[in-house]
Design a protein around this motif. Sequence first.
Motif, short mmCIF file in Angstrom:
data_model
loop_
_atom_site.label_atom_id
_atom_site.label_comp_id
_atom_site.label_asym_id
_atom_site.label_seq_id
_atom_site.Cartn_x
_atom_site.Cartn_y
_atom_site.Cartn_z
N LYS A 132 111.84 -60.33 -15.07
CA LYS A 132 113.07 -61.04 -15.43
C LYS A 132 113.77 -61.61 -14.20
N ASP A 133 113.75 -60.88 -13.08
CA ASP A 133 114.32 -61.39 -11.84
C ASP A 133 113.65 -62.69 -11.42
N GLN A 165 111.96 -55.50 -15.05
CA GLN A 165 113.06 -55.92 -14.18
C GLN A 165 112.61 -57.02 -13.23
N ASN A 209 109.68 -50.26 -16.86
CA ASN A 209 111.03 -50.79 -16.62
C ASN A 209 111.08 -51.58 -15.33
N ARG A 210 110.41 -51.09 -14.31
CA ARG A 210 110.38 -51.79 -13.02
C ARG A 210 109.69 -53.15 -13.17
N SER A 265 114.84 -48.39 -11.10
CA SER A 265 114.61 -48.74 -12.51
C SER A 265 115.95 -48.91 -13.20
N ILE A 266 116.10 -49.99 -13.98
CA ILE A 266 117.38 -50.29 -14.62
C ILE A 266 117.67 -49.27 -15.73
#
Length: 86
Positions: free
Chosen positions: A19-20, A16, A12-13, A74-75
């Motif tokens: 995508k950032d 994230q 997940n990290r 983590s989102i």
Amino acid sequence: MNHSDIKLRFGNRLKQLRKDKKLSQDQLAQKSGLTRSYISDVERGSRNISLENIYTLSIALDVTLAFLLDLSDSIEEAGTKNNKNE
């Protein structure tokens, strides 16, 4: 925290941060020299990624190892799987 939780949280990290940086899995694969399918597996938490590949991804994402390994933000929760390939 069990092994699958840590793999999911790291995945997940990674997703994230990718995508950032507005990168697709293909673009991150090209920058890192890893395959898109490997990155997809890591993001889904189905790979036990090596420290060498974590370092390679940190360079490709232009972040420090510490920043990449900071799993506190983590989102998605560790128990949630996202089966979409992006």
